[in-house]
Design a protein around this motif. Structure first.
Motif, PDB file in Angstrom:
ATOM      1  N   GLN A  36       0.813  -1.148   0.007  1.00 45.42           N
ATOM      2  CA  GLN A  36       0.037   0.069  -0.046  1.00 45.42           C
ATOM      3  C   GLN A  36       0.814   1.232   0.047  1.00 45.42           C
ATOM      4  O   GLN A  36       0.405   2.311  -0.370  1.00 45.42           O
ATOM      5  CB  GLN A  36      -0.931  -0.050   1.146  1.00 45.42           C
ATOM      6  CG  GLN A  36      -2.053  -0.973   1.153  1.00 45.42           C
ATOM      7  CD  GLN A  36      -2.926  -1.107   2.173  1.00 45.42           C
ATOM      8  OE1 GLN A  36      -3.484  -2.168   2.454  1.00 45.42           O
ATOM      9  NE2 GLN A  36      -3.223  -0.025   2.910  1.00 45.42           N
ATOM     10  N   PHE A  37       2.261   1.162   0.467  1.00 46.63           N
ATOM     11  CA  PHE A  37       3.007   2.073   0.399  1.00 46.63           C
ATOM     12  C   PHE A  37       3.859   2.151  -0.896  1.00 46.63           C
ATOM     13  O   PHE A  37       4.247   3.210  -1.269  1.00 46.63           O
ATOM     14  CB  PHE A  37       3.814   2.318   1.597  1.00 46.63           C
ATOM     15  CG  PHE A  37       3.012   2.465   2.856  1.00 46.63           C
ATOM     16  CD1 PHE A  37       2.586   3.680   3.235  1.00 46.63           C
ATOM     17  CD2 PHE A  37       2.785   1.332   3.626  1.00 46.63           C
ATOM     18  CE1 PHE A  37       1.970   3.599   4.366  1.00 46.63           C
ATOM     19  CE2 PHE A  37       1.862   1.289   4.839  1.00 46.63           C
ATOM     20  CZ  PHE A  37       1.554   2.639   4.930  1.00 46.63           C
ATOM     21  N   ALA A  83      -6.609 -11.826  -4.414  1.00 42.92           N
ATOM     22  CA  ALA A  83      -7.083 -12.138  -3.152  1.00 42.92           C
ATOM     23  C   ALA A  83      -8.642 -12.441  -3.053  1.00 42.92           C
ATOM     24  O   ALA A  83      -9.280 -13.232  -2.476  1.00 42.92           O
ATOM     25  CB  ALA A  83      -6.744 -11.108  -1.976  1.00 42.92           C
ATOM     26  N   ILE A  84      -9.323 -11.559  -3.776  1.00 43.76           N
ATOM     27  CA  ILE A  84     -10.839 -11.803  -3.905  1.00 43.76           C
ATOM     28  C   ILE A  84     -11.174 -12.818  -4.398  1.00 43.76           C
ATOM     29  O   ILE A  84     -11.986 -13.912  -4.370  1.00 43.76           O
ATOM     30  CB  ILE A  84     -11.400 -10.489  -4.522  1.00 43.76           C
ATOM     31  CG1 ILE A  84     -11.268  -9.296  -3.739  1.00 43.76           C
ATOM     32  CG2 ILE A  84     -12.746 -10.569  -4.563  1.00 43.76           C
ATOM     33  CD1 ILE A  84     -11.772  -7.932  -4.089  1.00 43.76           C
ATOM     34  N   ASN A  85     -10.330 -13.003  -5.719  1.00 38.21           N
ATOM     35  CA  ASN A  85     -10.404 -14.480  -6.436  1.00 38.21           C
ATOM     36  C   ASN A  85     -10.263 -15.575  -5.684  1.00 38.21           C
ATOM     37  O   ASN A  85     -10.818 -16.780  -5.620  1.00 38.21           O
ATOM     38  CB  ASN A  85      -9.747 -14.347  -7.865  1.00 38.21           C
ATOM     39  CG  ASN A  85     -10.662 -13.638  -8.876  1.00 38.21           C
ATOM     40  OD1 ASN A  85     -11.906 -13.328  -8.654  1.00 38.21           O
ATOM     41  ND2 ASN A  85      -9.851 -12.801  -9.856  1.00 38.21           N
ATOM     42  N   ILE A  86      -8.943 -15.601  -4.904  1.00 34.33           N
ATOM     43  CA  ILE A  86      -8.833 -16.809  -3.932  1.00 34.33           C
ATOM     44  C   ILE A  86     -10.003 -17.082  -3.108  1.00 34.33           C
ATOM     45  O   ILE A  86     -10.249 -18.211  -2.861  1.00 34.33           O
ATOM     46  CB  ILE A  86      -7.488 -16.408  -3.148  1.00 34.33           C
ATOM     47  CG1 ILE A  86      -6.277 -16.397  -4.142  1.00 34.33           C
ATOM     48  CG2 ILE A  86      -7.344 -17.484  -2.185  1.00 34.33           C
ATOM     49  CD1 ILE A  86      -5.189 -15.923  -3.471  1.00 34.33           C
ATOM     50  N   PRO A 146      -5.257  -3.767  -0.221  1.00 35.77           N
ATOM     51  CA  PRO A 146      -4.624  -5.060  -0.244  1.00 35.77           C
ATOM     52  C   PRO A 146      -4.511  -5.584   1.192  1.00 35.77           C
ATOM     53  O   PRO A 146      -4.974  -6.808   1.501  1.00 35.77           O
ATOM     54  CB  PRO A 146      -3.162  -4.698  -0.789  1.00 35.77           C
ATOM     55  CG  PRO A 146      -3.329  -3.595  -1.622  1.00 35.77           C
ATOM     56  CD  PRO A 146      -4.629  -2.720  -1.017  1.00 35.77           C
ATOM     57  N   LEU A 147      -4.345  -4.654   2.163  1.00 29.90           N
ATOM     58  CA  LEU A 147      -4.393  -5.047   3.482  1.00 29.90           C
ATOM     59  C   LEU A 147      -5.955  -5.779   3.828  1.00 29.90           C
ATOM     60  O   LEU A 147      -5.830  -6.995   4.575  1.00 29.90           O
ATOM     61  CB  LEU A 147      -4.120  -4.162   4.349  1.00 29.90           C
ATOM     62  CG  LEU A 147      -3.501  -4.531   5.822  1.00 29.90           C
ATOM     63  CD1 LEU A 147      -2.173  -5.241   5.619  1.00 29.90           C
ATOM     64  CD2 LEU A 147      -3.140  -3.182   6.695  1.00 29.90           C
TER      65      LEU A 147
END
Ligand SMILES: Nc1ncnc2c1ncn2[C@@H]1O[C@H](COP(=O)(O)OP(=O)(O)OP(=O)(O)O)[C@@H](O)[C@H]1O
Ligand SMILES: [Mg+2]
Lengths: 346, 270
Positions: free
Chosen positions: A21-22, A36-39, A165-166
């Motif tokens: 994120q940074f 991540a969402i697809n996982i 992402p977190l």
């Protein structure tokens, strides 16, 4: 020992997600979140389609439930007055933190899965697949026509961009962790037994229907969370977002990864998120007769799935999990090392 | 203190149990009263209705007529899993294992039906859950040891040779902690020595675990040694019942068996 490695990987993934994120620009952060969402979607669909053996095609429906629930619950009151003026008063004045919205969406999806699953899981095989597909259509039609809450075909946009992402990786780790533990518990054993031989399971005391319903409900709850995350990543949802194409992609992830393997679902999700993303660049840069090759990525996914079905019907991982695959790999390596060197003449 | 009747209550009472499949009367007016801890043999030629009897007793098929009382409870038409929990376990003539699961996990599936399960405990891996899983593992291993299957614990069930698969079927049936054990041709495919050893194992299990057993056999000679009572089925009817000696000399039995081929049935049915 295995446990500790699991926690270590989880910690590492979370730290990297936080760091991204940074360090990364918006585009790469978005791609990471989509992975991540697809996982989450693939691992939760695998619970029914791979573990308990009911091939559901209704995942997009539960995702839509999560997306709309979260959208309606988290939209700031000021915006609701403008965007959704016809909401019931209590909903119009409600503004819920993102986490609670996700949890409530999951509970709602679980409830609907329980209600729908009770008749639908009386069916088997293709009939069940078609019925779950019907569920997806019904949810889409409701989203299209329940104007005061969903704004119909126009959809809801301007959602707060909560999903970083977190958030995505936090939810993903929770999902994979919980589903891993469910699968490696008596309930998971019962699910696999039902998949292997339903009557055989019943005659050993397994409550078959309850077991299949549990897989359906748990899968639905996590699909809903994925839907909520996705809504607040894209910040705009319409009924058309939750189409058969979406379901197809998630099914492809599970099938290509290996039905019944959690590791496989993770691998399938990563592969089928990154591949189209790469191909999308090719689509626009490769022009055929002046026309950009739109749709190329979808064709490649379909071909990939076809290829896997033909050459590796069990998918990348078969039914195995990563630790087992690694152990086998290691055994083979050490066996090779101990074996005498082949003579040069042969 | 209970003041039970002097003669022990029957464990199983079946009356007028009947089932027809598309005109074939698979079982007709079957009647049985079974006292605890008996070992009943059921014999009969191919298609006599033996497996159908087990399918009816375990809820796999529902009867056209008749009643099944088990342990004082009417279980007619109950579902297979409810019947297992009531205390009737069976093996399958045509072997039904969870083929791609390990031998140990096969037994665990059957064992776990006897204990409660709470999803939250499993997800949080609470100490109670961990202890329960540990105990389950130990009991499963003990059962495998009892049937001399321990060396195969980690192998997929379908990689076992036939004879061992049949023993695994018995281990799984025992795992549900039954009062009544139904064995459907457990010695099928075994040579006479193996079959003999298995019959002694069955008699031993009956004594050690205080079981009541119904044993289906195709071959008359195999059951004669261990059963105190034998029923003979033919075309769905009980044609004789009594001690093994009486059965062996019964003319109707001899006639039913005359000309029947003592080959292995290879058609697949539940
Ligand atoms: N599910 C079914 N559907 C149709 N017919 C059936 C079914 N089950 C059994 N039958 C028929 O009922 C009759 C009795 O079959 P059953 O399997 O009970 O015989 P069996 O005594 O176990 O024979 P075997 O020694 O071959 O195992 C046969 O004619 C069989 O074809
Ligand atoms: Mg039979």
């Amino acid at each position: 020992m295995n446990h500790r490695i699991g926690w270590l990987i989880a910690g590492l993934v979370l730290a990297l997600a936080g760091a991204s994120q940074f360090l990364l620009n918006d585009y790469y952060q978005r791609v990471l979140s989509v992975i991540a969402i697809n996982i989450i979607l693939a691992v939760s669909l695998n619970l029914t389609n791979g573990i308990s053996g009911d091939f559901s095609l209704g995942h997009a429906a539960f995702m839509a439930i999560g997306a709309y629930t979260s959208a309606v619950l988290t939209l700031p009151v000021r915006m609701k007055a403008i965007v959704l003026p016809d909401l019931p008063v209590w909903l119009g004045q409600l503004e819920v933190p993102f986490v609670f919205a996700l949890v409530l969406g999951a509970l709602l999806a679980a409830l609907i899965a329980a209600l729908v699953g009770t008749p639908v899981l009386r069916l088997r095989g293709h009939y069940l697949s078609v019925a779950t597909l019907g569920l997806m259509v019904i949810v889409q039609v409701v989203a299209l026509n329940w104007q005061p809450v969903t704004r119909g075909a126009r959809g809801i946009n301007g959602l707060p961009p909560f999903t970083t992402p977190l958030w995505a990786y936090g939810a993903m780790l929770l999902t994979v962790g919980i589903i891993w533990r469910v699968v490696h518990s008596p309930l998971g054993r019962a699910m696999i037994a039902v998949r292997e031989d339903e009557l055989g399971a019943a005659c050993r005391g397994v409550r078959v229907f309850r077991t299949r319903l549990a897989a359906f409900i748990i899968g639905a709850a996590f699909a809903s969370i994925a839907g909520g995350l996705w809504a607040h990543l894209i910040t705009a949802i319409t009924p058309a977002s939750f189409s058969f194409l979406l379901t197809f992609n998630v099914v492809a992830m599970v099938v290509i990864g290996g039905m019944g393997s959690i590791s496989g679902s993770v691998a399938g999700a990563v592969l089928l998120t990154l591949l189209p993303e790469l191909l999308r660049r090719v689509e626009t840069s490769l022009a055929l007769g002046g026309q950009p090759l739109y749709g190329l990525s979808q064709v490649v996914i379909a071909l990939l799935m076809l290829g896997v079905m033909i050459f590796r019907p069990g998918g990348l991982f078969g039914r195995e999990e990563l630790p087992a695959v690694l152990a086998r790999f290691q055994r083979r390596r050490s066996a090779q090392r101990q074996a005498p060197h082949p003579s040069p003449s042969s | 203190m209970s003041t039970e009747a002097l003669s022990p209550a029957p464990l199983l009472h079946v009356s007028q149990l009947s089932k027809a499949f598309r005109g074939v009367q698979a079982l007709h007016d079957y009647t049985l009263t079974l006292q605890p801890r008996t070992l009943l043999g059921v014999i009969g030629p191919n298609g006599a209705g033996k497996t159908t009897l087990f399918n009816l007793l375990t809820g796999v098929v529902s009867p056209d007529r008749g009643r099944i009382l088990f342990n004082g409870q009417d279980i007619t038409g109950a579902s297979p899993d409810a019947i297992v929990r009531a205390g009737i376990a069976r093996t399958f003539q045509n072997i039904r294992l969870f083929r791609r699961m390990s031998v140990l996990d096969n037994v665990k599936v059957a064992l776990q039906s006897t204990q409660p399960f709470r999803l939250a405990e499993a997800v949080l891996r609470l100490p109670r859950f961990v202890a329960q899983e540990q105990a389950l593992e130990e009991r499963a291993k003990a059962l495998l040891a009892m049937l001399e299957l321990e060396p195969y614990a980690a192998m997929p069930a379908d990689s076992l040779p036939y004879g061992l698969q049949r023993r695994l079927e018995i281990a799984m049936a025992l795992a549900t902690n039954p009062k009544l054990l139904l064995l459907d041709e457990p010695a099928a495919g075994m040579n006479p020595t193996e079959a003999n050893a298995l019959m002694h194992l069955i008699a031993r299990l009956r004594d050690e675990l205080k079981l009541t057993i119904i044993l289906i056999e195709h071959n008359m000679r195999v059951v004669m040694g261990i059963c105190e009572r034998v029923q003979v089925l033919n075309y769905g009817e009980i044609i004789a019942e009594g001690t093994p000696e009486a059965i062996q000399n019964d003319t109707r039995v001899l006639r039913a068996y005359l000309g029947t081929v003592h080959s292995e049935p290879n058609h697949a049915r539940a």
